[in-house]
Design a protein around this motif. Structure first.
Motif, mmCIF file in Angstrom:
data_model
loop_
_atom_site.group_PDB
_atom_site.id
_atom_site.type_symbol
_atom_site.label_atom_id
_atom_site.label_comp_id
_atom_site.label_asym_id
_atom_site.label_seq_id
_atom_site.Cartn_x
_atom_site.Cartn_y
_atom_site.Cartn_z
ATOM 1 N N LEU A 150 0.015 11.828 7.086
ATOM 2 C CA LEU A 150 -0.545 11.084 5.961
ATOM 3 C C LEU A 150 -1.737 10.254 6.406
ATOM 4 C CD1 LEU A 150 2.784 9.792 4.351
ATOM 5 C CD2 LEU A 150 1.528 11.887 3.799
ATOM 6 N N ALA A 151 -2.646 10.050 5.482
ATOM 7 C CA ALA A 151 -3.820 9.230 5.751
ATOM 8 C C ALA A 151 -4.118 8.384 4.514
ATOM 9 C CB ALA A 151 -5.027 10.102 6.102
ATOM 10 N N PRO A 152 -4.630 7.157 4.683
ATOM 11 C CA PRO A 152 -4.924 6.292 3.525
ATOM 12 C C PRO A 152 -6.106 6.826 2.716
ATOM 13 C CG PRO A 152 -5.691 5.284 5.570
ATOM 14 C CD PRO A 152 -4.913 6.496 5.965
ATOM 15 N N VAL A 153 -5.908 6.898 1.395
ATOM 16 C CA VAL A 153 -6.960 7.346 0.482
ATOM 17 C C VAL A 153 -7.034 6.377 -0.686
ATOM 18 C CG1 VAL A 153 -7.715 9.191 -1.064
ATOM 19 C CG2 VAL A 153 -6.609 9.772 1.097
ATOM 20 N N GLU A 154 -8.260 5.987 -1.060
ATOM 21 C CA GLU A 154 -8.435 5.042 -2.164
ATOM 22 C C GLU A 154 -8.530 5.793 -3.487
ATOM 23 O OE1 GLU A 154 -11.407 1.399 -3.604
ATOM 24 O OE2 GLU A 154 -11.587 2.269 -1.591
ATOM 25 N N GLU A 191 -6.881 1.501 -5.635
ATOM 26 C CA GLU A 191 -5.679 1.315 -4.813
ATOM 27 C C GLU A 191 -5.678 2.291 -3.638
ATOM 28 O OE1 GLU A 191 -2.096 1.584 -6.972
ATOM 29 O OE2 GLU A 191 -2.564 -0.057 -8.370
ATOM 30 N N VAL A 192 -5.182 1.827 -2.517
ATOM 31 C CA VAL A 192 -5.103 2.666 -1.321
ATOM 32 C C VAL A 192 -3.706 3.291 -1.251
ATOM 33 C CG1 VAL A 192 -5.222 2.728 1.189
ATOM 34 C CG2 VAL A 192 -6.783 1.254 -0.093
ATOM 35 N N ARG A 193 -3.656 4.613 -1.219
ATOM 36 C CA ARG A 193 -2.395 5.324 -1.138
ATOM 37 C C ARG A 193 -2.413 6.282 0.047
ATOM 38 N NH1 ARG A 193 -0.860 7.019 -7.392
ATOM 39 N NH2 ARG A 193 -0.895 4.879 -8.263
ATOM 40 N N MET A 194 -1.229 6.558 0.549
ATOM 41 C CA MET A 194 -1.100 7.498 1.658
ATOM 42 C C MET A 194 -0.988 8.909 1.096
ATOM 43 S SD MET A 194 -1.323 5.488 4.190
ATOM 44 C CE MET A 194 -0.896 6.550 5.573
ATOM 45 N N LYS A 195 -1.888 9.790 1.529
ATOM 46 C CA LYS A 195 -1.922 11.162 1.033
ATOM 47 C C LYS A 195 -1.811 12.140 2.199
ATOM 48 C CE LYS A 195 -2.754 10.619 -3.449
ATOM 49 N NZ LYS A 195 -1.963 11.257 -4.524
ATOM 50 N N THR A 240 -2.608 15.068 4.736
ATOM 51 C CA THR A 240 -3.874 15.586 5.249
ATOM 52 C C THR A 240 -3.887 17.107 5.330
ATOM 53 O OG1 THR A 240 -3.135 15.499 7.552
ATOM 54 C CG2 THR A 240 -4.161 13.509 6.645
ATOM 55 N N ASP A 271 9.544 -3.135 2.203
ATOM 56 C CA ASP A 271 8.327 -3.408 1.448
ATOM 57 C C ASP A 271 8.607 -4.396 0.309
ATOM 58 O OD1 ASP A 271 9.573 -2.013 -0.595
ATOM 59 O OD2 ASP A 271 8.454 -0.158 -0.250
#
Length: 298
Positions: free
Chosen positions: A117-121, A125-129, A131, A147
């Motif tokens: 996973l990598a952070p994507v805006e 909002e920044v979400r983990m998507k 790769t 959390d």
């Protein structure tokens, strides 16, 4: 109702471990054409129970009438303990089964392929998507960190459990087939029945992977922890030989006798061959000696 969408979700729930009976309630909900809906589910694991609320929603493309299984709020109920709740999300791939989720909530971990996973805006909002790449690792829950919604963070560990397994005095671990039978349930986070070889005695035990401590844990029939020391390979091989079954002892004795008989039969042949070789050497030496004498006379 989209029958193709129903079949997909029904099969997904079945392979995740939610059974077949839930399909009837799923059909009833989907026939109502609801934008969102939920289904309750209960499954027992020994004395423990997992009470789940499965949540579904329509896709963004309303013209395709697709329904998706998004997440499940699971509550672990154990005798004498306070309930523990965790929300798990589900996607198209790399989903853990209900059994594996239960094992995680019970403090264990599961080993399998996982997406990187990598952070994507998105929309501020920044979400983990995902790769597109994957990796193999142990995944459990970090019960020391949660959390803002109260969900425990995942804990990923890299540990060579197959190599570690062979360090313990477990009956049959040297055999590839028996070892693979132990590894498969171990990787799901299950408790595995094994036989320990201790002081020449066989001791039944439950084996559990402990990736966090990078070791295997063992328990007796009452759930009490067992202290099991790792052994040197030579000492383990000797222990395995002591634990041969009667059938194995018979086969080994027959094979040894056959080898000895074959050796006795070959011995006279070897002696005859040796005599013939010496005879040939003597003839050759005599010829060489006559040739030398003739050369001297000349």
């Amino acid at each position: 109702m989209n029958e193709q969408s129903f079949d997909y979700v029904k099969n997904q729930l079945f392979y995740l471990g939610f059974g077949e009976e839930i399909a009837k309630d799923l059909r009833d909900k989907m026939q109502k054409n609801l934008a969102e809906f939920e289904l309750p589910h209960v499954r027992k694991f020994g004395q423990d129970e997992i009470h789940s609320v499965l949540r579904f929603s329509k896709g963004d493309q309303t013209d395709k009438d697709m329904t998706f299984f998004n997440r499940a709020d699971m509550t672990l109920k154990q005798p004498g303990k306070e309930d523990l709740t965790q929300t798990f999300f589900f996607g198209k791939e790399y989903n853990y089964t209900l059994q594996e989720r239960y094992n995680m909530m019970d403090g264990r971990a599961a080993y399998r392929e996982q997406p990187k996973l990598a952070p994507v805006e998105e929309n501020g909002e920044v979400r983990m998507k995902p790769t597109g790449d994957t990796y193999l690792a142990w995944r459990g829950l970090d019960f020391k960190n949660a959390d803002r919604y109260g969900n425990f963070n995942p804990k990923v560990t890299f540990w060579d459990h197959e190599k570690e397994l062979q360090k313990y005095p477990i009956k049959g671990v040297e055999e590839k087939y028996d070892r693979s039978r132990m590894i498969r349930p171990l990787e799901k986070g299950n408790k595995v029945d094994v036989i320990l070889l201790r002081d020449g005695q066989e001791t039944p035990a439950k084996m559990v992977a402990n990736p966090r401590m990078m070791r295997l844990d063992f328990y007796d029939a009452n759930g009490q922890s067992l202290i099991v020391r790792k052994v040197e390979k030579q000492a383990f091989d000797q222990a395995q030989k002591v634990e041969m079954t009667p059938q194995e002892v018979q086969r080994a004795a027959i094979a040894k006798a056959a080898e000895q008989k074959q050796g006795k039969e070959e011995l006279p042949n070897q002696q005859q061959t040796k005599k013939e070789t010496l005879k040939e050497q003597n003839v050759t030496e005599q010829k060489q000696e006559r040739h030398r004498r003739q050369s001297v006379r000349i």
